[in-house]
Design a protein around this motif. Structure first.
Motif, PDB file in Angstrom:
ATOM      1  N   LYS A 175       0.814  -1.163  -0.120  1.00 52.86           N
ATOM      2  CA  LYS A 175       0.033  -0.057  -0.160  1.00 52.86           C
ATOM      3  C   LYS A 175       0.878   1.206  -0.028  1.00 52.86           C
ATOM      4  N   LYS A 176       1.829   1.063   0.839  1.00 57.98           N
ATOM      5  CA  LYS A 176       2.812   2.590   0.858  1.00 57.98           C
ATOM      6  C   LYS A 176       3.424   2.604  -0.428  1.00 57.98           C
ATOM      7  N   GLU A 177       4.075   1.767  -1.229  1.00 52.92           N
ATOM      8  CA  GLU A 177       4.647   1.818  -2.413  1.00 52.92           C
ATOM      9  C   GLU A 177       3.752   2.278  -3.463  1.00 52.92           C
ATOM     10  N   ARG A 178       2.369   1.577  -3.486  1.00 54.52           N
ATOM     11  CA  ARG A 178       1.296   1.868  -4.418  1.00 54.52           C
ATOM     12  C   ARG A 178       1.127   3.536  -4.020  1.00 54.52           C
ATOM     13  N   GLN A 179       1.085   4.078  -2.940  1.00 53.86           N
ATOM     14  CA  GLN A 179       0.710   5.262  -2.986  1.00 53.86           C
ATOM     15  C   GLN A 179       1.720   6.389  -3.111  1.00 53.86           C
ATOM     16  N   ARG A 180       3.034   5.886  -2.901  1.00 54.58           N
ATOM     17  CA  ARG A 180       4.044   6.651  -3.480  1.00 54.58           C
ATOM     18  C   ARG A 180       4.034   6.891  -4.879  1.00 54.58           C
ATOM     19  N   GLN A 181       3.904   5.784  -5.530  1.00 55.05           N
ATOM     20  CA  GLN A 181       3.733   5.816  -7.207  1.00 55.05           C
ATOM     21  C   GLN A 181       2.599   6.542  -7.644  1.00 55.05           C
ATOM     22  N   LEU A 182       1.462   6.313  -6.838  1.00 58.02           N
ATOM     23  CA  LEU A 182       0.267   7.077  -7.334  1.00 58.02           C
ATOM     24  C   LEU A 182       0.484   8.470  -7.293  1.00 58.02           C
ATOM     25  N   THR A 183       0.987   8.974  -6.213  1.00 55.32           N
ATOM     26  CA  THR A 183       1.315  10.421  -6.163  1.00 55.32           C
ATOM     27  C   THR A 183       2.120  10.941  -7.257  1.00 55.32           C
ATOM     28  N   GLU A 184       3.199  10.229  -7.551  1.00 52.77           N
ATOM     29  CA  GLU A 184       4.188  10.458  -8.438  1.00 52.77           C
ATOM     30  C   GLU A 184       3.542  10.472  -9.754  1.00 52.77           C
ATOM     31  N   THR A 185       2.512   9.621 -10.362  1.00 52.64           N
ATOM     32  CA  THR A 185       1.908   9.528 -11.470  1.00 52.64           C
ATOM     33  C   THR A 185       0.970  10.447 -11.709  1.00 52.64           C
ATOM     34  N   ILE A 186       0.470  11.003 -10.566  1.00 54.33           N
ATOM     35  CA  ILE A 186      -0.716  12.109 -10.777  1.00 54.33           C
ATOM     36  C   ILE A 186      -0.063  13.416 -10.745  1.00 54.33           C
ATOM     37  N   ALA A 187       1.157  13.613 -10.220  1.00 56.49           N
ATOM     38  CA  ALA A 187       1.834  15.072 -10.294  1.00 56.49           C
ATOM     39  C   ALA A 187       2.618  14.891 -11.645  1.00 56.49           C
ATOM     40  N   GLU A 188       2.997  13.783 -12.520  1.00 51.88           N
ATOM     41  CA  GLU A 188       3.360  14.088 -13.920  1.00 51.88           C
ATOM     42  C   GLU A 188       2.036  13.960 -14.696  1.00 51.88           C
ATOM     43  N   ASN A 189       0.912  13.407 -14.474  1.00 51.34           N
ATOM     44  CA  ASN A 189      -0.273  13.679 -15.402  1.00 51.34           C
ATOM     45  C   ASN A 189      -1.210  13.962 -14.452  1.00 51.34           C
ATOM     46  N   PRO A 190      -1.731  15.231 -14.240  1.00 48.62           N
ATOM     47  CA  PRO A 190      -2.951  15.460 -13.513  1.00 48.62           C
ATOM     48  C   PRO A 190      -4.257  15.017 -14.135  1.00 48.62           C
ATOM     49  N   PHE A 191      -4.351  14.591 -15.422  1.00 50.46           N
ATOM     50  CA  PHE A 191      -5.497  14.491 -16.027  1.00 50.46           C
ATOM     51  C   PHE A 191      -5.584  12.845 -16.104  1.00 50.46           C
ATOM     52  N   VAL A 192      -4.890  12.070 -15.638  1.00 51.16           N
ATOM     53  CA  VAL A 192      -5.176  10.559 -15.426  1.00 51.16           C
ATOM     54  C   VAL A 192      -6.542  10.238 -14.921  1.00 51.16           C
ATOM     55  N   THR A 193      -7.280   9.369 -15.447  1.00 46.59           N
ATOM     56  CA  THR A 193      -8.403   8.901 -14.453  1.00 46.59           C
ATOM     57  C   THR A 193      -8.204   7.959 -13.597  1.00 46.59           C
ATOM     58  N   ASP A 194      -9.220   7.855 -12.564  1.00 45.77           N
ATOM     59  CA  ASP A 194      -9.211   6.695 -11.596  1.00 45.77           C
ATOM     60  C   ASP A 194      -9.080   5.197 -12.250  1.00 45.77           C
ATOM     61  N   GLU A 195      -9.906   5.276 -13.536  1.00 46.91           N
ATOM     62  CA  GLU A 195      -9.902   4.055 -14.144  1.00 46.91           C
ATOM     63  C   GLU A 195      -8.598   3.523 -14.788  1.00 46.91           C
ATOM     64  N   GLN A 196      -7.909   4.606 -15.441  1.00 44.93           N
ATOM     65  CA  GLN A 196      -6.576   4.414 -15.839  1.00 44.93           C
ATOM     66  C   GLN A 196      -5.668   3.790 -14.618  1.00 44.93           C
ATOM     67  N   LEU A 197      -5.599   4.670 -13.516  1.00 47.10           N
ATOM     68  CA  LEU A 197      -4.761   4.258 -12.528  1.00 47.10           C
ATOM     69  C   LEU A 197      -5.054   2.984 -11.928  1.00 47.10           C
ATOM     70  N   ALA A 198      -6.393   2.522 -11.765  1.00 47.41           N
ATOM     71  CA  ALA A 198      -6.735   1.233 -11.295  1.00 47.41           C
ATOM     72  C   ALA A 198      -5.916   0.121 -12.236  1.00 47.41           C
ATOM     73  N   THR A 199      -6.077   0.127 -13.619  1.00 49.98           N
ATOM     74  CA  THR A 199      -5.415  -0.561 -14.535  1.00 49.98           C
ATOM     75  C   THR A 199      -4.120  -0.682 -14.379  1.00 49.98           C
ATOM     76  N   GLU A 200      -3.404   0.490 -14.207  1.00 43.81           N
ATOM     77  CA  GLU A 200      -1.926   0.681 -14.024  1.00 43.81           C
ATOM     78  C   GLU A 200      -1.653  -0.115 -12.710  1.00 43.81           C
ATOM     79  N   PHE A 201      -2.031   0.257 -11.779  1.00 49.47           N
ATOM     80  CA  PHE A 201      -1.642  -0.536 -10.459  1.00 49.47           C
ATOM     81  C   PHE A 201      -2.357  -1.813 -10.151  1.00 49.47           C
TER      82      PHE A 201
END
Length: 192
Positions: free
Chosen positions: A5-31
């Protein structure tokens, strides 16, 4: 292999910082987790939902750039703009935007997104729609994301007019096209 969970949340934060337009669905697929897990992670990390992130980016980035109307009067959220050249906006169709009997979006919402984007792309303090020629190509429904692009295609400095072509798409399919003749107070060559 699933991440902690900790690693996923760290990567989630980075991913959204790089692309603020990413959807929750895209994130769910990626992770490789559920959309609900992504939403819970965002809540824990105090990361707003996509719509709020788009508004935040747009207001910070384009608030002082758009001259012809206040940015909060643009229908949809501007995600890119280059005055007197092109602009891009996103409009998420909700239940309040559709006819109850058939779930199809009311045309005035699509027109308002296109028209306000045609106004916003003009590099002038005053821009008004003098004439428009529009076509609704396909129905749009609640839950659809309408991505609209406005492109300046010509100027008539003597008449203080700028032609703007607008195309709206949903999932890569064209749903609306329009050509707007915009009145401006200055000719293109007079802009400062």
């Amino acid at each position: 292999m699933r991440k902690s969970k900790k690693e996923r949340q760290r990567q989630l934060t980075e991913t959204i910082a790089e692309n603020p337009f990413v959807t929750d669905e895209q994130l769910a697929t990626e992770f490789q987790v559920s959309v609900q897990t992504i939403r819970l992670d965002r809540m824990e990390l105090s990361i707003p939902e996509l719509r709020e992130r788009i508004k935040d980016v747009a207001s910070k980035t384009y608030e002082n750039e758009v001259k012809s109307l206040p940015i909060d009067e643009v229908i949809g959220d501007i995600i890119d703009i280059e005055l007197d050249n092109r602009a891009l906006s996103i409009f998420d169709v909700k239940e309040e935007h559709v006819f109850q009997r058939n779930g199809i979006a009311r045309g005035h919402h699509l027109f308002a997104q296109a028209n306000s984007l045609a106004v916003a792309v003009i590099d002038d303090e005053l821009a008004l729609t003098a004439h428009s020629n529009i076509t609704f190509v396909k129905p749009v429904r609640a839950g659809d994301r309408v991505i609209t692009k406005a492109t300046v295609i010509g100027h008539d400095d003597e008449k203080h007019r700028t032609k703007v072509e607008v195309v709206s798409v949903v999932n890569g399919e064209t749903v609306f096209v329009g050509e707007f003749s915009m009145y401006r107070t200055k000719g293109e060559g007079e802009q400062q």
